[in-house]
Scaffold this motif. Structure first.
Motif, PDB file in Angstrom:
ATOM      1  N   ASP A  80      14.297 -21.259 -35.747  1.00  0.00           N
ATOM      2  CA  ASP A  80      12.823 -21.592 -35.218  1.00  0.00           C
ATOM      3  C   ASP A  80      12.108 -22.733 -36.287  1.00  0.00           C
ATOM      4  OD1 ASP A  80      12.734 -19.295 -33.877  1.00  0.00           O
ATOM      5  OD2 ASP A  80      11.801 -17.946 -35.245  1.00  0.00           O
ATOM      6  N   LYS A  83      13.439 -25.673 -34.047  1.00  0.00           N
ATOM      7  CA  LYS A  83      12.725 -25.734 -32.822  1.00  0.00           C
ATOM      8  C   LYS A  83      11.323 -26.455 -33.319  1.00  0.00           C
ATOM      9  CE  LYS A  83      14.686 -21.938 -30.057  1.00  0.00           C
ATOM     10  NZ  LYS A  83      14.325 -20.809 -29.789  1.00  0.00           N
ATOM     11  N   ILE A  84      10.619 -26.148 -34.153  1.00  0.00           N
ATOM     12  CA  ILE A  84       9.413 -26.774 -34.311  1.00  0.00           C
ATOM     13  C   ILE A  84       9.502 -28.196 -35.015  1.00  0.00           C
ATOM     14  CG2 ILE A  84       7.727 -26.970 -36.279  1.00  0.00           C
ATOM     15  CD1 ILE A  84       8.004 -23.548 -36.507  1.00  0.00           C
ATOM     16  N   TYR A  85      10.574 -28.591 -35.704  1.00  0.00           N
ATOM     17  CA  TYR A  85      11.039 -29.943 -35.897  1.00  0.00           C
ATOM     18  C   TYR A  85      11.235 -30.811 -34.753  1.00  0.00           C
ATOM     19  CZ  TYR A  85      13.669 -33.866 -37.627  1.00  0.00           C
ATOM     20  OH  TYR A  85      14.317 -35.020 -38.212  1.00  0.00           O
ATOM     21  N   GLU A  87       9.999 -30.006 -31.607  1.00  0.00           N
ATOM     22  CA  GLU A  87       8.602 -30.041 -31.074  1.00  0.00           C
ATOM     23  C   GLU A  87       8.023 -31.196 -31.677  1.00  0.00           C
ATOM     24  OE1 GLU A  87       6.678 -29.163 -27.933  1.00  0.00           O
ATOM     25  OE2 GLU A  87       8.292 -28.055 -28.300  1.00  0.00           O
ATOM     26  N   THR A  88       7.776 -31.654 -32.789  1.00  0.00           N
ATOM     27  CA  THR A  88       7.133 -32.704 -33.462  1.00  0.00           C
ATOM     28  C   THR A  88       7.850 -34.116 -32.695  1.00  0.00           C
ATOM     29  OG1 THR A  88       8.807 -33.341 -35.342  1.00  0.00           O
ATOM     30  CG2 THR A  88       6.799 -31.587 -35.413  1.00  0.00           C
ATOM     31  N   TYR A  89       8.952 -34.222 -32.319  1.00  0.00           N
ATOM     32  CA  TYR A  89       9.699 -35.375 -31.698  1.00  0.00           C
ATOM     33  C   TYR A  89       9.116 -35.500 -30.225  1.00  0.00           C
ATOM     34  CZ  TYR A  89      12.045 -36.833 -35.516  1.00  0.00           C
ATOM     35  OH  TYR A  89      12.416 -37.247 -37.000  1.00  0.00           O
ATOM     36  N   ARG A  90       8.997 -34.128 -29.675  1.00  0.00           N
ATOM     37  CA  ARG A  90       8.517 -34.018 -28.121  1.00  0.00           C
ATOM     38  C   ARG A  90       7.109 -34.994 -28.054  1.00  0.00           C
ATOM     39  NH1 ARG A  90      11.410 -30.392 -24.652  1.00  0.00           N
ATOM     40  NH2 ARG A  90      12.915 -29.215 -25.695  1.00  0.00           N
ATOM     41  N   GLU A  91       6.392 -34.601 -29.133  1.00  0.00           N
ATOM     42  CA  GLU A  91       5.056 -35.394 -29.086  1.00  0.00           C
ATOM     43  C   GLU A  91       5.083 -36.919 -29.018  1.00  0.00           C
ATOM     44  OE1 GLU A  91       2.174 -33.627 -28.392  1.00  0.00           O
ATOM     45  OE2 GLU A  91       3.461 -31.766 -28.031  1.00  0.00           O
TER      46      GLU A  91
END
Length: 127
Positions: A80, A83-85, A87-91
């Motif tokens: 998890d 995944k959060i880490y 997700e910051t790159y997806r932005e």
């Protein structure tokens, strides 16, 4: 006469006792790694010293988590966090764009392996 003021130099006997205690601790870690077949380069992990610091901060008698808790609850918790880490790159990918990179190779058993990576100006993420 022994020095008792703060910051006073420790006696030679205290120095040798501390050095012996450190060696006993280091040997215990080495024996554990050897017995468990842990690769020696694991000590280069950014989490190695952090783990030692966390254990030393515990009270005497701390019992480490068992196999089931590590491979269940803590593995899921670590996934998890990753995944959060990511997700910051997806932005960032939405703002700057990204490049999908693929690296393929064949292992010793002649199996084809493909690695997917996503590159952006901030970092490359293994996908």
């Amino acid at each position: 006469m022994p020095r008792t003021t703060p910051g006073a130099q420790k006696s030679l006997q205290n120095y040798w006792q501390m050095k012996e205690a450190i060696e006993r601790c280091d040997l215990a870690l080495a024996k554990w790694m050897i017995d468990a077949c842990v690769l020696f380069n694991v000590v280069n992990s950014v989490y190695y010293q952090h783990a030692i610091d966390a254990v030393t901060a515990m009270d005497l008698g701390y019992k480490g988590p068992n196999l089931h808790v590590i491979r269940g609850y803590y593995l899921a918790k670590a996934v998890d966090e990753v995944k959060i880490y990511v997700e910051t790159y997806r932005e960032i990918w939405k703002k700057t764009g990204c490049i999908l990179m693929v690296d393929g190779w064949i292992d010793q058993k002649r199996r084809t392996l493909i690695n997917f990576l996503v590159y952006c100006p901030k970092a490359t993420i293994f996908f």
